[in-house]
Structure formats: C-alpha cells, structure tokens
Design a protein around this motif. Sequence first.
Motif, PDB file in Angstrom:
ATOM      1  N   TYR A 169       1.086  -0.967  -0.082  1.00 20.42           N
ATOM      2  CA  TYR A 169      -0.090   0.215  -0.003  1.00 20.42           C
ATOM      3  C   TYR A 169       0.940   1.691   0.146  1.00 20.42           C
ATOM      4  O   TYR A 169       0.368   2.745   0.519  1.00 20.42           O
ATOM      5  CB  TYR A 169      -0.986  -0.221   1.180  1.00 20.42           C
ATOM      6  CG  TYR A 169      -2.318  -0.716   0.953  1.00 20.42           C
ATOM      7  CD1 TYR A 169      -3.436  -0.733   0.261  1.00 20.42           C
ATOM      8  CD2 TYR A 169      -1.866  -2.079   1.687  1.00 20.42           C
ATOM      9  CE1 TYR A 169      -4.330  -2.021  -0.007  1.00 20.42           C
ATOM     10  CE2 TYR A 169      -3.194  -3.400   1.521  1.00 20.42           C
ATOM     11  CZ  TYR A 169      -4.042  -2.495   0.832  1.00 20.42           C
ATOM     12  OH  TYR A 169      -5.362  -3.414   1.050  1.00 20.42           O
ATOM     13  N   GLY A 170       2.109   1.065  -0.622  1.00 18.28           N
ATOM     14  CA  GLY A 170       3.084   2.195  -0.290  1.00 18.28           C
ATOM     15  C   GLY A 170       3.012   2.796   1.530  1.00 18.28           C
ATOM     16  O   GLY A 170       2.898   4.495   0.894  1.00 18.28           O
ATOM     17  N   SER A 171       3.056   2.781   1.770  1.00 20.85           N
ATOM     18  CA  SER A 171       2.749   3.141   3.729  1.00 20.85           C
ATOM     19  C   SER A 171       4.256   3.834   3.894  1.00 20.85           C
ATOM     20  O   SER A 171       4.806   4.595   4.946  1.00 20.85           O
ATOM     21  CB  SER A 171       2.415   2.846   4.558  1.00 20.85           C
ATOM     22  OG  SER A 171       1.445   1.787   4.666  1.00 20.85           O
ATOM     23  N   TYR A 172       5.252   3.572   2.718  1.00 22.06           N
ATOM     24  CA  TYR A 172       6.587   4.314   3.055  1.00 22.06           C
ATOM     25  C   TYR A 172       6.829   5.161   2.442  1.00 22.06           C
ATOM     26  O   TYR A 172       7.939   5.787   3.192  1.00 22.06           O
ATOM     27  CB  TYR A 172       8.032   2.880   2.472  1.00 22.06           C
ATOM     28  CG  TYR A 172       6.899   2.216   1.388  1.00 22.06           C
ATOM     29  CD1 TYR A 172       7.453   3.790   0.057  1.00 22.06           C
ATOM     30  CD2 TYR A 172       7.096   1.245   1.163  1.00 22.06           C
ATOM     31  CE1 TYR A 172       7.179   3.058  -1.314  1.00 22.06           C
ATOM     32  CE2 TYR A 172       6.892   0.918  -0.122  1.00 22.06           C
ATOM     33  CZ  TYR A 172       7.104   2.334  -1.635  1.00 22.06           C
ATOM     34  OH  TYR A 172       6.935   1.360  -2.676  1.00 22.06           O
ATOM     35  N   LYS A 173       6.180   5.853   1.617  1.00 23.41           N
ATOM     36  CA  LYS A 173       5.790   6.954   0.635  1.00 23.41           C
ATOM     37  C   LYS A 173       6.024   8.793   1.620  1.00 23.41           C
ATOM     38  O   LYS A 173       5.076   8.513   2.889  1.00 23.41           O
ATOM     39  CB  LYS A 173       4.338   6.998  -0.252  1.00 23.41           C
ATOM     40  CG  LYS A 173       5.612   5.927  -1.375  1.00 23.41           C
ATOM     41  CD  LYS A 173       4.669   6.087  -2.505  1.00 23.41           C
ATOM     42  CE  LYS A 173       4.835   5.375  -3.946  1.00 23.41           C
ATOM     43  NZ  LYS A 173       6.707   5.773  -5.042  1.00 23.41           N
ATOM     44  N   ALA A 174       6.106   9.895   1.914  1.00 22.26           N
ATOM     45  CA  ALA A 174       6.044  10.620   2.186  1.00 22.26           C
ATOM     46  C   ALA A 174       4.446  11.021   2.110  1.00 22.26           C
ATOM     47  O   ALA A 174       3.563  10.868   1.689  1.00 22.26           O
ATOM     48  CB  ALA A 174       6.816  12.142   1.254  1.00 22.26           C
ATOM     49  N   PRO A 175       4.954  11.654   3.938  1.00 19.06           N
ATOM     50  CA  PRO A 175       5.523  11.645   4.672  1.00 19.06           C
ATOM     51  C   PRO A 175       6.128  10.585   5.465  1.00 19.06           C
ATOM     52  O   PRO A 175       6.290  11.357   6.128  1.00 19.06           O
ATOM     53  CB  PRO A 175       4.740  13.457   5.129  1.00 19.06           C
ATOM     54  CG  PRO A 175       2.911  13.177   5.088  1.00 19.06           C
ATOM     55  CD  PRO A 175       3.415  11.696   3.909  1.00 19.06           C
TER      56      PRO A 175
END
Length: 428
Positions: A118-124
């Motif tokens: 789910y891309g929870s590592y992306k900014a912010p």
Amino acid sequence: MSAHATTYIPKSRFAKWFEARLPIAGLVHSSFIAFPVPRNLNYFWTFGAILMAMLGSQIITGVWLAMHYQPSATEAFNSVEHIMRDVNYGWLLRYMHANGASMFFIAVYVHMFRNLYYGSYKAPREVLYILGVIIYLLMMATAFLGYTLPWGQMSFWGATVITNILAAIPIVGDTIQSLLWGGYSVGNPTINRFFSLHYLLPFMIAGVVVLHVWALHVTGQNNPTGIPIKTGKDAVPFTPYATIKDVFAVVVFFAFFAYWIFLQPNYLGHADNYIPANPAVTPAHIVPEWYFLPFYAILRAVPDKLGGVILMFGAVIILALAPWLDTSRVRSANYRPIYRQFFWVFIFCCFLLGWLGSKPPEGGYVLASRIATFYYFAHFLIVMPLVGLFETPKPLPGSILESVTGPGKQVGSSGMPAGAAAAPPTKG
C-alpha cells in the motif's frame, strides 16, 4: 486530521488537578480515543495492535522465565528443563515465549508486506517507516540471542556459525567477535553476554515502538487508497471504530497462537535443541529459526564469505531505502496494475528463499538461491524505480469517502449513504 478531534475536559476535581500537572489522560484521549483514522481501513491495519500485544506477551513471559534461568554453559540446559518440569506453569510460560517469537515474526512480516503493497513508506511517512525497519533489526537481534539461550546443540552451533560470520567484517569483525565470545571460543562468557543483551533489547524495542507510534500520530495513517484525509467524512474516531476492530483481531490472533502453544508446541523448533550442547559433535545440518531462513539462503548464495555477509545485511538495509527507490506518485498497488504483478513475484521470491534456506547448500538449491537473491535486490533497485516511471496508474477516487460509498454519494449522520432507503418495518 483534526476533523474528529475533541479536547479532553476532565470532570472531577482530582482529574482537573492531576491533568494540570501531568496530562496523561489528555494524551491518551487525543491519541487513542478522538484520533481520526481513515474510514476505509481493512484488517491488515490491525497488525500494529497485534504486534504491540505480542511485544507485551514476550516481555512479561521473558521476565518471568529470567527468574528461573541460569545463564551458564553448565546449567543453562538444565535450568530450561527445570522450568519445564518443576516450575508451576513453567511449561506454559516457556511455550508462550518460544512460540511467541514465531507469532511475533508472522505478524511483523504481514505488517511489512502490507506497508510495501500500500506504499505506506512514501512521504510524509519516511521516518515512521524507517523506525519500523529499526524495530525489525532489533527483533532479529533479540530473536537470535534468545535462540541460543537453551544451550542445546542447535543453540550452541547456531551461535558459533553466526559469530564466525561476523568475523568476516573488515577491520572491526574480529573485535566484535571477541566481545561477543568473551574469550577465544563460544563458551560461558558468551552465554552471559547473550542473556544480558536478550534481556535488554526488548525494552529498547518498546522505546522505539513509542517513537513509531508518535510518528504515526504526527503523519496519520495511510489507507488502502493511499490518498490523505481531506474532510471529516473521510475519517472516524479511533475509539470505538478502530478499537473494536483491533481487539477482535487480537483475540483471533491469540486463538491462532493458542493452537501452537497447546497442540503443536515444538513444531516450529528444532529437535536437536533438546540435546545438550556438545562442542565435539557438529549437527548434520545447522539451520536458524524459520523467520531467518530467507536471509540464511542469501548468505549461502554467495561463495565469498564477506560478500554473503554484505548481501545478508543489505537485504534488510535496502528495505529502509524504499521511500527513495519507488518513483511512483501513487501509493497503493491497488491502482498500480504492473507493479502489483511484480509485488506478488517478490512475495513468491521471499517464500522461495525461506524454503531454500532450509535445504542443504548444494546443487540446484544454490543456483535457485542465487536467482532468488538477484530478484530480491532487483525488486528494489530495478523494478521500483523503472515501473514508477513508465507505469500508467488507474484513476484514483476523489476521496476516501468516495472509495467506500462510490462516486457522487454522501454519508448522512447515521453513517449510511444519504438517500438510502431504510428497511421497511416487519409486521408482527
């Protein structure tokens, strides 16, 4: 994020007096009661609560076991048998602790794969994510140290193999090895050091978890769509909505945990660890616990000892670089059709590495390990950067609310889509 937030107002005179001096109740209220969470969270988001419950279980059972354990090369094995046979409910505490490590890693792997999907590592959320990787590293160190403490055959030889690997690190490797051994080989000083560190590290994990939760409450939670909360209708208060879901998930997970404790307590361990450590007899096949097998396969896939160590540690460190390696502007793989296929290949690759790590390092197993290792790193260094540049994502919903109710629909005060017909009353 403040649409559902409310200010804590103490009622009693004592509560007002205490809150003015130490506002713990207000902190709990803002963080775990009124805190707004996306309304579309699924059950993959409950694994954070499961992990906190498992950490508590491991610390409590570990402290209790430490009261009866003897960190000595001559007494460690016997003290574990004493716990199992003579201490009231010692068998339960030990099985909870030993199997709890596996349950902890099952939950953390689901949590990590959810973040990657789910891309929870992306900014912010980069710092939040990196703190999670640090927790994972501390967990690995704690689990390895704990695995050596029963001082059975697999414990002793596992400690010997891993500490010998550290000696391959240039300049500081021999120093690290000597500090861990406390002498010229694995022995009594080693188990004392390992016990002290194994007792200390869980409290370090708890400290980083506090930072992890703090960072989460600053940036807010991600969600399956990957789009932020825009209005109050996109969110619901943490309590009771997320709280009830988390409690239900923890109960279900602990039922799964109970199966291993009461019906398969030794299945996830190794039979050789019920043989006292013998430095003169090497086991036929030295393997770590199942949750280390993918990294063990990566270590053995490289013929050079130093190269294997670099890749083994690099396999964990590269996780922390994901926020900068992924070039896509869309978070969730639900809206990334090409990346989603590569993600499932990556999952298969991780399971394959785990299976290969349990096999002898010979023949086709070594070749397969090298191919799987190449794809593991290629996923981060090649797939993430290139797919993000050339992929055409699916259209994103306009809001979190729209992803739940569908486009053009509103939510009334009852929580149902506005205009939805109520069910006709039944005739008695």
